[in-house]
Design a protein around this motif. Structure first.
Motif, PDB file in Angstrom:
ATOM      1  N   ASP A 121       0.705  -1.156  -0.019  1.00 32.88           N
ATOM      2  CA  ASP A 121       0.051   0.040   0.011  1.00 32.88           C
ATOM      3  C   ASP A 121       0.890   1.361  -0.058  1.00 32.88           C
ATOM      4  OD1 ASP A 121      -2.989   0.946   0.652  1.00 32.88           O
ATOM      5  OD2 ASP A 121      -1.678   2.048   1.825  1.00 32.88           O
ATOM      6  N   LYS A 122       0.218   2.308  -0.581  1.00 30.72           N
ATOM      7  CA  LYS A 122       1.046   3.546  -0.616  1.00 30.72           C
ATOM      8  C   LYS A 122       1.567   4.033   0.865  1.00 30.72           C
ATOM      9  CE  LYS A 122      -2.945   6.453  -0.541  1.00 30.72           C
ATOM     10  NZ  LYS A 122      -4.031   7.516  -1.270  1.00 30.72           N
ATOM     11  N   THR A 123       0.934   3.872   1.647  1.00 35.72           N
ATOM     12  CA  THR A 123       1.079   4.212   2.943  1.00 35.72           C
ATOM     13  C   THR A 123       2.478   3.543   3.564  1.00 35.72           C
ATOM     14  OG1 THR A 123      -0.339   2.745   4.175  1.00 35.72           O
ATOM     15  CG2 THR A 123      -0.949   4.749   3.591  1.00 35.72           C
ATOM     16  N   GLY A 152       0.969  11.344   8.409  1.00 32.98           N
ATOM     17  CA  GLY A 152       0.269  12.358   9.226  1.00 32.98           C
ATOM     18  C   GLY A 152      -0.760  11.920  10.264  1.00 32.98           C
ATOM     19  N   LYS A 153      -0.893  10.506  10.399  1.00 32.39           N
ATOM     20  CA  LYS A 153      -1.566   9.983  11.575  1.00 32.39           C
ATOM     21  C   LYS A 153      -0.953   8.609  11.867  1.00 32.39           C
ATOM     22  CE  LYS A 153      -6.018  11.831   9.797  1.00 32.39           C
ATOM     23  NZ  LYS A 153      -5.737  12.261   8.438  1.00 32.39           N
ATOM     24  N   PRO A 154      -1.169   8.092  13.345  1.00 28.51           N
ATOM     25  CA  PRO A 154      -0.626   6.883  13.507  1.00 28.51           C
ATOM     26  C   PRO A 154      -1.568   5.853  12.464  1.00 28.51           C
ATOM     27  CG  PRO A 154      -1.078   8.101  15.495  1.00 28.51           C
ATOM     28  CD  PRO A 154      -1.516   8.996  14.311  1.00 28.51           C
ATOM     29  N   VAL A 155      -0.950   4.614  12.579  1.00 30.20           N
ATOM     30  CA  VAL A 155      -1.696   3.623  11.586  1.00 30.20           C
ATOM     31  C   VAL A 155      -2.910   3.417  12.009  1.00 30.20           C
ATOM     32  CG1 VAL A 155      -0.653   1.633  12.863  1.00 30.20           C
ATOM     33  CG2 VAL A 155      -1.227   1.561  10.307  1.00 30.20           C
ATOM     34  N   TRP A 156      -3.280   3.112  13.311  1.00 29.55           N
ATOM     35  CA  TRP A 156      -4.887   2.762  13.579  1.00 29.55           C
ATOM     36  C   TRP A 156      -5.660   3.760  13.428  1.00 29.55           C
ATOM     37  CZ3 TRP A 156      -4.260  -2.022  13.272  1.00 29.55           C
ATOM     38  CH2 TRP A 156      -3.197  -2.914  13.735  1.00 29.55           C
ATOM     39  N   ASN A 322       5.813   0.846  10.691  1.00 26.84           N
ATOM     40  CA  ASN A 322       4.405   1.151  10.836  1.00 26.84           C
ATOM     41  C   ASN A 322       3.822   1.131  12.050  1.00 26.84           C
ATOM     42  OD1 ASN A 322       4.007   1.255   7.872  1.00 26.84           O
ATOM     43  ND2 ASN A 322       2.993  -0.859   7.682  1.00 26.84           N
ATOM     44  N   LEU A 323       4.350   0.542  12.950  1.00 28.45           N
ATOM     45  CA  LEU A 323       3.642   0.410  14.248  1.00 28.45           C
ATOM     46  C   LEU A 323       4.736   0.541  15.581  1.00 28.45           C
ATOM     47  CD1 LEU A 323       1.675  -2.713  13.438  1.00 28.45           C
ATOM     48  CD2 LEU A 323       0.755  -0.525  13.946  1.00 28.45           C
TER      49      LEU A 323
END
Length: 361
Positions: A121-123, A152-156, A322-323
């Motif tokens: 995914d692009k993210t 710009g935001k945490p993954v969840w 990611n996390l």
């Protein structure tokens, strides 16, 4: 001198190989987007390039380009090709996992296509691109993940506002649980002997718990996950239920055993210890049959080949960007267990890249 030059050329080839390695991933994604595995499966026999071009509605003038894509995918082990002049392609066990529908050859619906699209995914691509900047950044008050810095935001939080990404994550977990559930029940059935109740913490839509409930009808199973995940799910078997809650904030429902499948690698050590302590509070003593069942990677756990080791390390970096999570070796797992107040553990079985660990209070 000649030996040094040969070594230089070998080093150059090594660097080039890793610089271009993502072409493997993107070529595989292209093949799935085109539907090549499903078209070949529906055809029922090896397909020539011209058959593929026709079935995929590709412009005949671009047939040679599809042939070059297939050449790379054959080399990577995703398709077989005969050595005759009129090359014909067929599926391999790996490409059968990329089917979107039931595989009549194996009579299974196991697939990992959602994981492919989630990982590419692009993210995630943006997160990897931001890694060097993240490593050099300093913020004493707020330590964002690489994902947050890049997106710009945490993954969840990001997934909560982007249903397509959230759905892709749930599909990935469900598909993985379908395969893992079957394997665990067949290879590790002894783990469930003597249990009367089990709660699958972070169990999503309940695919894993459902498999356990069906295989062991004497075990009362429940899935404990966030309200938005479990609130509208109706169980398929009578000994399965769904309970809404947050494993970081709520008490985990009591049971003989708690299961954490692919959960703790999402979290850093501090949060993982917090989760483990809550799990310990939910189960009885070891003498009374209480235990924690973990399905996760154990790095350096007798992984037999270079590709498997490399894949585990890929996962570790994926969790990192990611996390802020991590994959762990046995020593790191042991430290978590002891810090959380557990007394002992056993690595029961190696399940491919992951292991099943029993942890005792």
């Amino acid at each position: 001198m000649e030996g040094k030059l040969d070594g230089l050329l070998q080093s150059q080839a090594h660097v080039w190989n890793h610089v271009l390695k993502f072409f493997n991933s993107m070529s595989l994604k292209c093949a799935v987007e085109l539907g090549i595995p499903d078209v070949m499966h529906s055809h029922g026999q090896p397909m020539s390039l011209s058959d593929l071009v026709a079935a995929l509605h590709i412009q005949p003038s671009k047939a040679q380009y599809l042939g070059r894509l297939m050449r790379l995918l054959v080399h990577s082990g995703f398709f077989d090709a005969n050595e005759e002049e009129d090359v014909k392609y067929s599926l391999t066990p790996s490409s059968r996992l990329l089917l979107r529908h039931t595989d009549t050859h194996t009579h299974t619906t196991f697939q990992i296509t959602p994981f492919l699209f989630l990982s590419l995914d692009k993210t995630t691509i943006a997160s990897l691109g931001a890694l060097s900047g993240w490593l050099c950044s300093s913020d004493a008050d707020h330590n964002p993940s690489v994902f947050e810095m890049a997106n710009g935001k945490p993954v969840w939080e990001y997934a909560a506002q982007e249903p397509s990404l959230a759905n892709l994550f749930q599909q990935t977990m469900a598909c993985d649980s379908e395969m893992t559930g079957k394997i665990v029940i067949e290879k590790c059935s002894g783990v469930f002997e003597g249990l009367k109740s089990l709660v699958d913490v972070g169990g999503g839509t309940g695919v894993m718990a459902n498999a356990i409930a069906e295989a062991f009808p004497h075990i009362t199973c429940s899935v404990f996950d966030l309200p938005q995940v479990v609130s509208n799910i109706q169980p398929n078997v009578k000994n399965l239920s769904f309970i809404a809650g947050d494993m970081l904030e709520s008490k985990i429902p009591p049971a003989n055993a708690v299961m954490l499948k692919w959960v703790l690698h999402n979290w850093d050590d501090e949060q993982s210890i917090k989760i483990l302590k809550k799990c310990k509070d939910a189960i009885p003593s070891r003498a009374e049959g209480g235990k924690l069942i973990i399905l996760d990677m154990v790095l350096d756990n007798e992984v037999e080949d270079r590709e498997s080791t490399e894949t585990q390390l890929f996962f570790d970096v994926l969790m990192m960007v990611n996390l802020n999570g991590k994959e762990r070796n046995e020593k790191e797992w042991k430290n978590l267990f002891m810090e959380a107040g557990f007394s002992d553990y056993t690595i029961v079985s190696k399940l491919g890249l992951r292991s099943l660990i029993e942890v005792y209070p």
